[in-house]
Design a protein around this motif. Structure first.
Motif, PDB file in Angstrom:
ATOM      1  N   VAL A  82     -16.058   6.686  28.162  1.00 46.45           N
ATOM      2  CA  VAL A  82     -16.903   7.660  28.342  1.00 46.45           C
ATOM      3  C   VAL A  82     -16.147   9.078  28.520  1.00 46.45           C
ATOM      4  CG1 VAL A  82     -18.657   6.391  29.572  1.00 46.45           C
ATOM      5  CG2 VAL A  82     -16.811   7.461  30.938  1.00 46.45           C
ATOM      6  N   ASN A  83     -14.744   9.371  28.528  1.00 45.80           N
ATOM      7  CA  ASN A  83     -13.956  10.318  28.777  1.00 45.80           C
ATOM      8  C   ASN A  83     -13.635  10.910  27.478  1.00 45.80           C
ATOM      9  OD1 ASN A  83     -11.586   8.971  28.148  1.00 45.80           O
ATOM     10  ND2 ASN A  83     -11.167   8.924  30.461  1.00 45.80           N
ATOM     11  N   GLY A  84     -13.663  10.078  26.431  1.00 47.10           N
ATOM     12  CA  GLY A  84     -13.229  10.764  25.073  1.00 47.10           C
ATOM     13  C   GLY A  84     -11.634  10.592  24.711  1.00 47.10           C
ATOM     14  N   LYS A  85     -11.130  10.069  25.889  1.00 50.68           N
ATOM     15  CA  LYS A  85      -9.388   9.962  25.505  1.00 50.68           C
ATOM     16  C   LYS A  85      -8.987   8.877  24.585  1.00 50.68           C
ATOM     17  CE  LYS A  85      -8.234  11.554  30.147  1.00 50.68           C
ATOM     18  NZ  LYS A  85      -7.683  11.222  31.485  1.00 50.68           N
ATOM     19  N   TYR A  86      -9.847   7.868  24.759  1.00 46.88           N
ATOM     20  CA  TYR A  86      -9.230   6.517  23.733  1.00 46.88           C
ATOM     21  C   TYR A  86     -10.633   6.082  23.096  1.00 46.88           C
ATOM     22  CZ  TYR A  86      -5.846   6.853  27.245  1.00 46.88           C
ATOM     23  OH  TYR A  86      -4.610   7.042  28.201  1.00 46.88           O
ATOM     24  N   PRO A  87     -10.570   5.343  22.277  1.00 45.60           N
ATOM     25  CA  PRO A  87     -11.623   4.550  21.276  1.00 45.60           C
ATOM     26  C   PRO A  87     -12.538   3.567  21.933  1.00 45.60           C
ATOM     27  CG  PRO A  87      -9.380   3.679  20.584  1.00 45.60           C
ATOM     28  CD  PRO A  87      -9.285   4.688  21.487  1.00 45.60           C
ATOM     29  N   SER A  88     -13.547   3.542  21.864  1.00 46.88           N
ATOM     30  CA  SER A  88     -14.379   2.487  22.541  1.00 46.88           C
ATOM     31  C   SER A  88     -14.153   0.954  21.621  1.00 46.88           C
ATOM     32  CB  SER A  88     -15.611   2.738  22.492  1.00 46.88           C
ATOM     33  OG  SER A  88     -15.988   3.834  23.124  1.00 46.88           O
ATOM     34  N   MET A  89     -14.473  -0.053  22.099  1.00 41.36           N
ATOM     35  CA  MET A  89     -14.299  -1.395  21.638  1.00 41.36           C
ATOM     36  C   MET A  89     -15.760  -2.248  21.291  1.00 41.36           C
ATOM     37  SD  MET A  89     -11.510  -4.404  22.249  1.00 41.36           S
ATOM     38  CE  MET A  89     -11.780  -4.433  23.848  1.00 41.36           C
ATOM     39  N   PHE A  90     -15.923  -2.731  20.324  1.00 42.90           N
ATOM     40  CA  PHE A  90     -17.073  -3.486  20.048  1.00 42.90           C
ATOM     41  C   PHE A  90     -16.870  -4.832  19.572  1.00 42.90           C
ATOM     42  CE2 PHE A  90     -17.638   1.016  19.427  1.00 42.90           C
ATOM     43  CZ  PHE A  90     -18.737   1.294  20.245  1.00 42.90           C
ATOM     44  N   GLU A  91     -17.383  -5.904  20.373  1.00 46.54           N
ATOM     45  CA  GLU A  91     -17.247  -7.245  20.133  1.00 46.54           C
ATOM     46  C   GLU A  91     -18.597  -8.110  20.472  1.00 46.54           C
ATOM     47  OE1 GLU A  91     -15.389  -8.824  23.514  1.00 46.54           O
ATOM     48  OE2 GLU A  91     -15.621  -7.482  24.736  1.00 46.54           O
ATOM     49  N   PRO A  92     -18.802  -9.146  19.590  1.00 49.65           N
ATOM     50  CA  PRO A  92     -19.662  -9.998  20.138  1.00 49.65           C
ATOM     51  C   PRO A  92     -19.545 -10.673  21.261  1.00 49.65           C
ATOM     52  CG  PRO A  92     -18.534 -11.045  18.363  1.00 49.65           C
ATOM     53  CD  PRO A  92     -18.010  -9.672  18.466  1.00 49.65           C
ATOM     54  N   VAL A  93     -20.553 -11.311  21.797  1.00 48.92           N
ATOM     55  CA  VAL A  93     -20.373 -11.964  23.166  1.00 48.92           C
ATOM     56  C   VAL A  93     -19.771 -13.471  23.071  1.00 48.92           C
ATOM     57  CG1 VAL A  93     -21.581 -13.071  25.401  1.00 48.92           C
ATOM     58  CG2 VAL A  93     -22.194 -10.846  24.493  1.00 48.92           C
ATOM     59  N   HIS A  94     -19.823 -14.047  21.867  1.00 52.02           N
ATOM     60  CA  HIS A  94     -19.469 -15.323  21.505  1.00 52.02           C
ATOM     61  C   HIS A  94     -17.975 -15.581  21.736  1.00 52.02           C
ATOM     62  CE1 HIS A  94     -18.173 -14.555  17.596  1.00 52.02           C
ATOM     63  NE2 HIS A  94     -19.326 -14.041  17.257  1.00 52.02           N
ATOM     64  N   GLY A  95     -17.417 -16.551  22.012  1.00 54.25           N
ATOM     65  CA  GLY A  95     -15.911 -17.092  21.926  1.00 54.25           C
ATOM     66  C   GLY A  95     -15.413 -17.334  20.404  1.00 54.25           C
ATOM     67  N   SER A  96     -14.250 -17.798  20.252  1.00 47.78           N
ATOM     68  CA  SER A  96     -13.544 -18.132  19.196  1.00 47.78           C
ATOM     69  C   SER A  96     -14.137 -19.546  18.320  1.00 47.78           C
ATOM     70  CB  SER A  96     -12.460 -18.323  19.214  1.00 47.78           C
ATOM     71  OG  SER A  96     -12.089 -19.273  20.141  1.00 47.78           O
ATOM     72  N   ALA A  97     -14.876 -20.303  19.109  1.00 48.28           N
ATOM     73  CA  ALA A  97     -15.786 -21.360  18.523  1.00 48.28           C
ATOM     74  C   ALA A  97     -14.725 -22.168  17.688  1.00 48.28           C
ATOM     75  CB  ALA A  97     -16.808 -21.147  17.937  1.00 48.28           C
ATOM     76  N   PRO A  98     -13.724 -23.047  18.123  1.00 45.59           N
ATOM     77  CA  PRO A  98     -12.900 -23.402  17.427  1.00 45.59           C
ATOM     78  C   PRO A  98     -13.415 -24.918  16.673  1.00 45.59           C
ATOM     79  CG  PRO A  98     -12.215 -23.935  19.681  1.00 45.59           C
ATOM     80  CD  PRO A  98     -13.230 -22.820  19.605  1.00 45.59           C
ATOM     81  N   ASP A  99     -14.394 -25.403  17.157  1.00 46.06           N
ATOM     82  CA  ASP A  99     -15.003 -26.629  16.923  1.00 46.06           C
ATOM     83  C   ASP A  99     -15.852 -26.338  15.335  1.00 46.06           C
ATOM     84  OD1 ASP A  99     -16.814 -24.915  18.388  1.00 46.06           O
ATOM     85  OD2 ASP A  99     -18.471 -26.636  18.467  1.00 46.06           O
ATOM     86  N   ILE A 100     -15.961 -25.256  15.132  1.00 41.59           N
ATOM     87  CA  ILE A 100     -16.863 -24.948  13.688  1.00 41.59           C
ATOM     88  C   ILE A 100     -16.009 -23.814  12.959  1.00 41.59           C
ATOM     89  CG2 ILE A 100     -19.056 -25.184  14.688  1.00 41.59           C
ATOM     90  CD1 ILE A 100     -19.607 -22.256  14.580  1.00 41.59           C
ATOM     91  N   VAL A 101     -14.585 -23.757  13.206  1.00 42.06           N
ATOM     92  CA  VAL A 101     -13.814 -22.959  12.387  1.00 42.06           C
ATOM     93  C   VAL A 101     -13.729 -23.416  10.769  1.00 42.06           C
ATOM     94  CG1 VAL A 101     -11.436 -22.011  11.934  1.00 42.06           C
ATOM     95  CG2 VAL A 101     -12.613 -21.704  14.146  1.00 42.06           C
ATOM     96  N   GLY A 102     -13.803 -22.623   9.999  1.00 39.64           N
ATOM     97  CA  GLY A 102     -13.922 -23.180   8.620  1.00 39.64           C
ATOM     98  C   GLY A 102     -14.743 -23.916   7.822  1.00 39.64           C
TER      99      GLY A 102
END
Length: 351
Positions: free
Chosen positions: A266-286
């Protein structure tokens, strides 16, 4: 033309799949608009990177990232390769803390065409604003002694500055929504930090006379998320309480794969970061079936942060049109691939 410089960090597992799809969507929006463009720079920081280099990101990683307009993250974590506390604190939480991303915002709403596990979800549309820098997730504490005498101490840290800041942010968001803020508390059981939280909430609310308020104990509030989510507009919560509530929010939407999040500086010193809530889901990769909506909806939050709310609204409307048409991945009862859903959203944008 305005060009937004985006640091893209696909991370682990399906993050590598859905980030690329969301980038396709953002480029389609830029092409449609004509007045903006996106310049993506990809960084391979992940658990695989850790195995090769002994660190989740280079020593100068933060210095590199601070020059971007925003960070676009896919997923972090692969317990089979790296313990979660190493991967998260070495990348995700490191960025959040050192870039002063003090507020986390996570919407939850019923998307048309996606079946909620609730019998009667009543078109809920809520927003959880979570304090993202202190509270129960402070690193203050430690472990002493051994064997049966061992003690673990974890201190929750609540500052007036951090608490008031997240509450004011919630009120400002509510002013442009349905003008109601709910405070998540537990002052009947946590005798110092939560009465402190309640006092500041009352003080801040006096500056927003046009906004209605209420306070709910976290256990009852979690139950109301399941029984009456349509009651809520904006909920402001501490780090732990907000974390729990937003996972419930994702669940009642029908899948964690569709839930977005924003970590806001909120102070403009650094960028914000945007990410989905889900994890890496290794069971369905590929397999090509990861749900891209969480990452694409996250892109909508990023557009909003740039002041491109009209394009952000267009993106969300396109997502809703596609879900309502039945183009869905298997996690929400469909038979379509990651690429099918993305292509359908792009086609809808172009219409």
């Amino acid at each position: 033309m305005k060009t937004y410089k985006i640091a893209s960090i696909p991370g682990d597992g399906v993050g590598k799949e859905v980030v690329l799809q969301a980038e396709r969507v953002l480029n389609a929006i830029a092409e449609l608009h004509g007045g903006i463009a996106f310049d993506f720079t990809s960084f391979p920081w992940s658990c695989e990177y850790y195995l090769e280099h002994g660190t989740m990101m280079p020593d100068d990683g933060l210095e590199t990232l601070q020059h971007f307009d925003a960070l676009f993250l896919g997923a972090v974590g692969n317990q089979k390769l790296v313990p979660d506390h190493v991967s998260l604190w070495g990348l995700l939480i490191k960025i959040r803390r050192e870039f002063e991303q003090v507020i986390n915002v996570r919407p939850a709403k019923l998307l048309p065409g996606i079946t909620s596990p609730l019998v009667n979800p009543k078109d809920f549309d809520l927003l959880v604003v979570r304090e993202n820098s202190e509270g129960e997730y402070s690193s203050v504490g430690g472990r002493i002694y051994q064997d049966e005498d061992e003690i673990a101490i974890q201190n929750a840290v609540f500052s007036r500055r951090g608490t008031e800041r997240v509450m004011r942010y919630a009120f400002e968001l509510a002013a442009n929504r349905r003008k109601h803020v709910t405070s998540a508390t537990k002052s009947n059981g946590i005798v110092h930090s939560m009465p402190f939280w309640d006092d500041i909430f009352k003080e801040v609310s006096r500056d927003y006379a046009g906004i209605k308020t209420d306070s709910q104990h976290i256990d009852a509030l979690a139950a109301f998320f399941v029984t009456h989510p349509e009651r809520f507009d904006v909920i402001v919560a501490s780090n732990l309480f907000g974390d729990v509530l937003t996972d419930i929010g994702a669940a009642i939407m029908g899948s964690v794969g569709i839930a977005p999040a924003a970590n806001i500086n909120v102070n403009g010193k650094y960028p914000s970061m945007f990410e989905p809530v889900h994890g890496s889901a290794p069971d369905i990769v590929g397999k090509g079936i990861a749900n891209p909506i969480g990452q694409i909806w996250t892109a909508k939050l990023m557009l909003d942060s740039f002041g491109e709310e009209e394009l952000g609204n267009l993106l969300l409307q396109s997502i809703e049109t596609v879900t309502n048409s039945g183009v869905l991945t298997p996690d929400v009862g469909g038979k379509h691939s990651t690429e099918d859903v993305t292509s359908a959203i792009i086609s809808q944008i172009k219409k």
